[in-house]
Write a protein that holds these residues in place. Structure first.
Motif, PDB file in Angstrom:
ATOM      1  N   LYS A 177       0.831  -1.205   0.000  1.00 53.43           N
ATOM      2  CA  LYS A 177       0.000   0.000   0.000  1.00 53.43           C
ATOM      3  C   LYS A 177       0.866   1.256   0.000  1.00 53.43           C
ATOM      4  O   LYS A 177       0.590   2.226  -0.698  1.00 53.43           O
ATOM      5  CB  LYS A 177      -0.939   0.011   1.211  1.00 53.43           C
ATOM      6  N   MET A 178       1.914   1.223   0.779  1.00 49.88           N
ATOM      7  CA  MET A 178       2.780   2.406   0.846  1.00 49.88           C
ATOM      8  C   MET A 178       3.485   2.601  -0.492  1.00 49.88           C
ATOM      9  O   MET A 178       3.586   3.722  -0.999  1.00 49.88           O
ATOM     10  CB  MET A 178       3.802   2.257   1.983  1.00 49.88           C
ATOM     11  N   LEU A 179       3.967   1.513  -1.071  1.00 52.95           N
ATOM     12  CA  LEU A 179       4.657   1.624  -2.354  1.00 52.95           C
ATOM     13  C   LEU A 179       3.730   2.228  -3.398  1.00 52.95           C
ATOM     14  O   LEU A 179       4.107   3.097  -4.183  1.00 52.95           O
ATOM     15  CB  LEU A 179       5.156   0.247  -2.799  1.00 52.95           C
ATOM     16  N   LYS A 180       2.480   1.752  -3.393  1.00 55.53           N
ATOM     17  CA  LYS A 180       1.500   2.275  -4.346  1.00 55.53           C
ATOM     18  C   LYS A 180       1.320   3.781  -4.152  1.00 55.53           C
ATOM     19  O   LYS A 180       1.300   4.554  -5.108  1.00 55.53           O
ATOM     20  CB  LYS A 180       0.188   1.535  -4.131  1.00 55.53           C
ATOM     21  N   THR A 181       1.179   4.181  -2.885  1.00 53.44           N
ATOM     22  CA  THR A 181       1.015   5.611  -2.608  1.00 53.44           C
ATOM     23  C   THR A 181       2.206   6.408  -3.112  1.00 53.44           C
ATOM     24  O   THR A 181       2.057   7.459  -3.736  1.00 53.44           O
ATOM     25  CB  THR A 181       0.857   5.835  -1.095  1.00 53.44           C
ATOM     26  N   LEU A 182       3.389   5.864  -2.884  1.00 53.48           N
ATOM     27  CA  LEU A 182       4.600   6.575  -3.308  1.00 53.48           C
ATOM     28  C   LEU A 182       4.658   6.683  -4.830  1.00 53.48           C
ATOM     29  O   LEU A 182       4.927   7.755  -5.386  1.00 53.48           O
ATOM     30  CB  LEU A 182       5.852   5.838  -2.809  1.00 53.48           C
ATOM     31  N   LEU A 183       4.392   5.555  -5.499  1.00 56.56           N
ATOM     32  CA  LEU A 183       4.506   5.556  -6.952  1.00 56.56           C
ATOM     33  C   LEU A 183       3.489   6.470  -7.604  1.00 56.56           C
ATOM     34  O   LEU A 183       3.709   6.973  -8.704  1.00 56.56           O
ATOM     35  CB  LEU A 183       4.358   4.122  -7.492  1.00 56.56           C
ATOM     36  N   ASN A 184       2.361   6.684  -6.939  1.00 57.60           N
ATOM     37  CA  ASN A 184       1.320   7.524  -7.533  1.00 57.60           C
ATOM     38  C   ASN A 184       1.380   8.972  -7.083  1.00 57.60           C
ATOM     39  O   ASN A 184       0.518   9.768  -7.422  1.00 57.60           O
ATOM     40  CB  ASN A 184      -0.069   6.957  -7.190  1.00 57.60           C
ATOM     41  N   GLN A 185       2.401   9.331  -6.301  1.00 57.67           N
ATOM     42  CA  GLN A 185       2.475  10.688  -5.776  1.00 57.67           C
ATOM     43  C   GLN A 185       3.078  11.639  -6.813  1.00 57.67           C
ATOM     44  O   GLN A 185       4.206  11.412  -7.267  1.00 57.67           O
ATOM     45  CB  GLN A 185       3.332  10.696  -4.506  1.00 57.67           C
ATOM     46  N   PRO A 186       2.316  12.674  -7.182  1.00 61.75           N
ATOM     47  CA  PRO A 186       2.893  13.659  -8.108  1.00 61.75           C
ATOM     48  C   PRO A 186       4.108  14.319  -7.463  1.00 61.75           C
ATOM     49  O   PRO A 186       4.179  14.484  -6.253  1.00 61.75           O
ATOM     50  CB  PRO A 186       1.767  14.694  -8.275  1.00 61.75           C
ATOM     51  N   ARG A 187       5.060  14.712  -8.311  1.00 70.61           N
ATOM     52  CA  ARG A 187       6.300  15.377  -7.881  1.00 70.61           C
ATOM     53  C   ARG A 187       7.257  14.453  -7.144  1.00 70.61           C
ATOM     54  O   ARG A 187       8.281  14.926  -6.632  1.00 70.61           O
ATOM     55  CB  ARG A 187       6.030  16.591  -6.976  1.00 70.61           C
ATOM     56  N   LEU A 188       6.933  13.160  -7.074  1.00 69.45           N
ATOM     57  CA  LEU A 188       7.852  12.248  -6.396  1.00 69.45           C
ATOM     58  C   LEU A 188       8.309  11.180  -7.375  1.00 69.45           C
ATOM     59  O   LEU A 188       7.496  10.572  -8.060  1.00 69.45           O
ATOM     60  CB  LEU A 188       7.169  11.597  -5.196  1.00 69.45           C
ATOM     61  N   LYS A 189       9.651  10.990  -7.444  1.00 64.79           N
ATOM     62  CA  LYS A 189      10.181   9.910  -8.261  1.00 64.79           C
ATOM     63  C   LYS A 189      10.969   8.979  -7.370  1.00 64.79           C
ATOM     64  O   LYS A 189      11.635   9.424  -6.438  1.00 64.79           O
ATOM     65  CB  LYS A 189      11.130  10.463  -9.338  1.00 64.79           C
ATOM     66  N   ILE A 190      10.888   7.685  -7.669  1.00 66.59           N
ATOM     67  CA  ILE A 190      11.688   6.722  -6.903  1.00 66.59           C
ATOM     68  C   ILE A 190      12.713   6.111  -7.832  1.00 66.59           C
ATOM     69  O   ILE A 190      12.422   5.834  -9.000  1.00 66.59           O
ATOM     70  CB  ILE A 190      10.815   5.589  -6.345  1.00 66.59           C
ATOM     71  N   ILE A 191      13.910   5.906  -7.278  1.00 68.36           N
ATOM     72  CA  ILE A 191      14.905   5.203  -8.079  1.00 68.36           C
ATOM     73  C   ILE A 191      15.618   4.197  -7.191  1.00 68.36           C
ATOM     74  O   ILE A 191      15.880   4.438  -6.023  1.00 68.36           O
ATOM     75  CB  ILE A 191      15.899   6.200  -8.708  1.00 68.36           C
TER      76      ILE A 191
END
Lengths: 458, 624
Positions: B108-122
């Motif tokens: 759930k947290m990963l989903k929230t992070l991946l869908n957050q505008p202005r946030l990129k994960i690498i």
């Protein structure tokens, strides 16, 4: 910066006046509650600054405690820049102390070391260039305060304080462990908690009682007379009593194996104590007497060491001297009236170098005036001190103990009626009040106690 | 070969509980944010007990929610059991605790992070923090990417030079056999930061079907409708039970016989571990008089065979772990999925931080979470939130958000870290809060949501819901205060009699009457004096009325406290200049650089005279 503070501003000892100084925004109103003017129409709340009013300090039962002059200074024209009231009462420690107690009952706090000066500075009454001087005062008074406070806690008192601290730590650890680790620790053991609270209150009562006795004892200087048996100690005591016995109200509940008398020597309140002869003994009862003597001597402000002119310096004398050589000391060569004297000046210099020696005869009342002069000199010369600071520390400690007791009483009253977190407020309050006396970081100690008493953590 | 890989406002290094809060906060406040993680699989990982909440921690989670953070929402979505701890001990210490499904929490947290505008994960390993003139300028990864930025938040958890220890076996690694972060510590040291070494541990995980539950006591969850986030409705859930068993004398003997192989006792482990989370072998030795210790078996998820063993945190050799487990009632035939281990890691003594969690050494560099020497997911998340918020505020050139000890448990946490002597992993306890009665789980929104709105983290939805609640609450309090009764009133005397309560002596309002322990808000509803309404409102009415006396007492204490907090110490003060300070005070003040007189007085080992002297000095300076 915001409380109404009070302190005795004059050193005790000889002097016709003692001054209790009060500073803060509420002092005039509070002073009016405890001051009864000589002329009924006067209301000090309406008086101008720089005024003096004659009247009495009265206690809660409207009994007069002392006749005083009340000086009023209105902010900002005062020492501290706040409203200041000065109570000029009779000199001597007892009147000043009694007045201060009445003052405290009105909701004043005892001033911290250097606090008046600090406020004076922070309110712009002292120049920036005086800042260093202010700091020096604070530092010196505070270091001295700490030393005196520790000294006051010595002896039997320190045992009581340790016991109290231990119990309150245990109590707090129990409460906090139950709140922060409910699953390992479970519910608070209410019976044990109650027992601790009751026990702690008893210890506090005992401390306050012993403090009260100690207060009376700490009026003025304590002088111990010591020397080998039959050297003339009782004789000396009686001679001094004939001249200088003080009239004091009786002190309840004190029994000691030491004969003790209250005198006023040149205006200085003195407690004079005749100790049992200190000697090596195998007799148990005697041993206890000897131990008590040694205790008394160690705590005395001044020791009068008697030697017998007729006997010369003996090994008994030297043994005794060894126990007392680090104290404030006057050696009295007694039996000056004898024809045959066996102590020379050289003997004195050899055995007791640097110590003041006076030749006396207790029986014939010779040399007594000189002794009194010397005692006075030692007090006024600052060698012996019974300080205003000491009294205030004592009062401050008593204040803290009373607060701790009140918290415990509140907690006991609420024990089964309020939830544990509310109870915790008073239980912590008791420990915090005690912490003002011992000066420790108690929050960490409670945590340490928690982890050592309980097996917590997963 | 270093190449320019892009430019961001804020970079968050680490995707644990601290990192997730930091990254989300920063992005939601409008900053372009990059999150660098060693592994996508370990985002929002719960490497230890998959539980969130409990005393002091539940308060943190609520505060995170009130400010607009994510943890509470995520817990509500993945909880498999919720209970209230400390019922009956008063509102200040009541705390919700949730067991979570570990994988759901992560998903759930990963989903929230991946869908957050202005946030990129690498997915990468950050190796170096680049600075120019003492200010952060970029982060460089192992594979050569250089990301330029204005602020960095390091939330590296226990990965810094992590070392796994199981008995005689040791190897470099992060939790759960992940790669450790090796170079980042060196970069921090090069920047002039000091690092220390701590250790923590975790128990074995076992197969559910290898457990004999008949030998254990079942611990079901509460049936009460509960939730963490103010934005979620209270719901009942299908509750998943935990089981209670205990170690035996035989278990303890196995431990004692093998102490010479236990790293805790052979001196192999240098890092200091937390007192309140001792290893099992530690417990056996320290409390030798106890012949059994509690052990809880907890499910790690709805649908998984993996069970967590609470109370058996250990670094004993693997063969001994097996023996120990088999000696426990119910685990005679246990099958192990994961072995327990201890992990040693670098941490940053937090005296080097400001109250904003920015390091004093490097401008724009923030640290949060276990890297600061704390333990616990909640403590990490709270710090991450503050660090993320303040990194964003820094980029926006605004003043940082600093919460006081009197306003939030988060404030207690940060202040303790800055002023204390952190020599073991720090865990928040309610007893650390002086104003515990004011910092309750139930009033976090009333204390913090306005602040969250001011900094731009609280959504419109939350803000509207909050204002509505506040208005209703004020209204209902008014209603209760206005309605009063006299001793003559028949309805009231009957009511009181029915509850065994004494009759009135004077006129009294319904509000004051609630103070009586035997009277509850539900009784008022029954009598029609109050409307049935939202649980939260009813709860507030009851708590605020019943504890009004104590609350007022603490509020008075807070007033005095805040006066000292508002006396600020100029950041450029030279302590060597101050005549009369004790040597200890001088040394400590120079080290910690307290921000206010209040904070100075809390520094470990300072006495009142030093504070007074400081006051005099400041006044003197002021006049110049």
């Amino acid at each position: 910066m915001f409380d109404d503070i009070a302190a005795i501003s004059t050193p005790p000892g000889e002097g016709g006046i003692a001054i209790i100084r009060l500073s803060g925004s509420g002092v005039i109103k509070k002073a009016a509650q405890i001051f009864k003017p000589r002329r009924n129409q006067i209301d000090i709340r309406k008086k101008e600054g720089y005024s003096l009013t004659l009247g009495w300090i009265v206690d809660a039962d409207s009994e007069a405690v002392d006749e005083v002059l009340l000086a009023l200074m209105r902010a900002p024209h005062s020492y501290t820049g706040e409203d200041v009231v000065e109570i000029h009462c009779h000199g001597g420690i007892l009147p000043a102390r009694r007045c201060l107690e009445v003052v405290l009952s009105q909701g004043f706090r005892i001033a911290e070391p250097g606090e008046f000066t600090r406020r004076a500075f922070l309110n712009g009454r002292l120049d920036a260039s005086q800042a260093e001087a202010v700091i020096e005062i604070i530092r010196a008074k505070s270091d001295k305060s700490m030393k005196l406070a520790l000294k006051q806690l010595g002896g039997r008192n320190s045992e009581y304080i340790h016991t109290l601290e231990d119990r309150l730590l245990e109590l707090n650890a129990m409460v906090e462990a139950s709140l922060d680790f409910p699953e390992e620790v479970g519910e608070l053991e209410y019976n044990r908690a109650q027992a601790i609270m009751v026990e702690s209150m008893e210890v506090i009562d005992r401390l306050i009682q012993s403090g009260k006795r100690a207060d009376v004892y700490r009026q003025g200087i304590s002088i111990a007379i010591c020397g080998k048996p039959n050297v003339g100690k009782s004789s000396l005591l009686n001679t001094l009593l004939r001249k200088d016995r003080a009239i004091v109200t009786s002190i309840p509940g004190t029994t000691r194996d030491i004969i003790e008398e209250q005198l006023i020597i040149k205006g200085i309140p003195v407690r004079l104590m005749d100790t049992a002869g200190i000697h090596i003994t195998s007799d148990v009862v005697e041993k206890i007497g000897v131990e008590k003597s040694q205790e008394v001597i160690a705590e005395a402000d001044l020791v009068l060491f008697l030697v017998d002119a007729g006997d010369g310096i003996t090994s008994d004398d030297l043994n005794i001297y060894r126990n007392i050589e680090n104290q404030n000391l006057i050696i009295l060569v007694n039996k000056e009236d004898l024809e045959d004297k066996n102590i020379t000046k050289r003997d004195m210099e050899q055995y007791f170098p640097g110590v003041k020696v006076i030749k006396v005869s207790a029986k014939e009342e010779l040399g007594i005036d000189k002794l009194e002069d010397n005692i006075e000199e030692m007090v006024l010369g600052g060698k012996l001190q019974s300080d205003d600071l000491e009294i205030m520390i004592n009062l401050r400690q008593r204040e803290a103990l009373l607060r701790a007791r009140q918290h415990l009483q509140d907690a006991l009253n609420e024990l089964n009626q309020v939830p544990l977190d509310c109870l915790g407020v008073d239980i912590w309050g008791a420990l915090e009040a005690l912490g003002e006396i011992t000066g420790k970081n108690l929050r960490e100690e409670v945590l340490d106690r928690m982890f050592s008493d309980f097996c917590i953590g997963k | 070969m270093i190449y320019n890989a892009g430019s961001y406002d804020v970079i968050v290094i680490g995707a644990g509980h601290a990192g997730c809060e930091a990254a989300l906060a920063s992005a939601r406040m409008g900053c372009e944010t990059l999150m660098i993680t060693l592994s996508m699989e370990n985002v929002a990982l719960m490497p230890c007990n998959p539980s969130i909440g409990g005393p002091a921690k539940a308060q943190l989670v609520r505060e995170i929610d009130a400010l607009g953070g994510e943890m509470a929402i995520n817990v509500d979505q993945s909880a498999i059991q919720m209970r209230v701890i400390n019922t009956g001990k008063g509102p200040a210490v009541q705390a919700i605790r949730a067991q979570c499904d570990k994988h759901e929490y992560h998903n759930k947290m990963l989903k929230t992070l991946l869908n957050q505008p202005r946030l990129k994960i690498i997915m990468a390993e950050a190796e170096e923090i680049e600075t120019h003139g003492g200010v952060v300028s970029a982060v460089i990864t192992r594979t050569g990417a250089r990301f330029s930025c204005q602020a960095v938040v390091i939330t590296s958890g226990t990965y810094l030079k992590g070392r796994i220890i199981i008995g005689e076996v040791m190897y470099d690694g992060g939790p759960g056999n992940q790669f450790p972060a090796v170079k980042l510590s060196d970069s921090l040291r090069n920047l002039g930061l000091e690092l220390g070494r701590f250790k923590t541990g975790t128990p074995p995980r076992i197969y559910r079907r290898s457990v004999d539950f008949t030998k254990m006591i079942e611990q079901p969850g509460d049936d009460l409708p509960l939730r963490f986030s103010y934005m979620n409705p209270r719901v009942t859930r299908t509750q998943y039970s935990c089981w209670l068993t205990h170690s035996t004398a035989a278990t303890h003997k196995i431990v004692m016989d093998n102490l010479d192989r236990a790293p805790m006792f052979t001196g192999v482990i240098k890092g200091k571990g937390p007192r309140y989370c001792p290893s099992f072998e530690d417990k056996v030795v320290r409390f030798a008089h106890k012949d059994s210790h509690q052990i809880f078996i907890e499910p790690e998820g709805r649908d998984t065979e993996e069970m967590y063993i609470q109370g058996l945190n250990t670094s004993l050799p693997e063969d001994i772990q097996v023996q120990v487990l088999k000696s426990i009632p119910g685990l005679e035939n246990v099958a192990i999925i994961r072995t327990g281990y201890a992990i040693e890691y670098d941490y940053l003594p937090p005296a080097q931080l400001r109250s904003s969690l920015e390091t004093r050494q490097v401008e724009g560099l923030f640290t949060a979470g276990q890297i600061n020497g704390t333990s616990g997911y909640e403590e990490a998340a709270a710090q991450g939130l503050i660090a993320g918020i303040n990194a964003a505020l820094k980029v926006q050139e605004k003043e940082p958000l600093i919460l006081k000890r009197s306003k939030a448990f988060i404030g207690v946490l940060v202040d303790d870290l800055i002023t204390g002597d952190i020599d073991e992993p720090y865990r928040l306890l309610t007893s650390r809060a002086e104003y515990r009665l004011l910092l309750r789980q139930d009033n976090a929104d009333l204390r913090l949501t306005e602040k969250g709105r001011k900094i731009g983290l609280v959504s419109d939805e939350r803000w509207m819901a909050y204002n509505e609640k506040k208005n209703i609450l004020e209204h209902e309090i008014g209603v209760l205060k206005e309605q009063s009764y006299t001793p003559a009133d028949q309805e009231m005397s009957d009511f009181l009699k029915s509850l065994g309560s004494a009759n009135l002596k004077d006129r009294i309002s319904l509000w004051e009457l609630l103070r009586r322990p035997e009277i509850g808000i539900q009784d008022y509803i029954r009598m029609g004096w109050l409307n049935q309404q939202d649980e939260d409102i009813l709860e507030q009415l009851e708590i605020q009325s019943k504890y009004e006396g104590y609350i007022k007492k603490q509020e008075e204490q807070v007033r005095r406290f805040e006066k000292m907090e508002s006396k600020l110490i100029p950041p450029d003060i030279d302590y060597d200049e101050i005549f009369g300070l004790s040597n200890e005070a001088r040394y400590k003040f120079k080290q910690i650089r307290p921000e206010s007189i209040g904070q100075a007085s809390r520094v470990f080992g300072i006495n009142p005279a030093d504070i007074n002297i400081l006051l005099i000095f400041l006044e003197k300076k002021r006049r110049k």
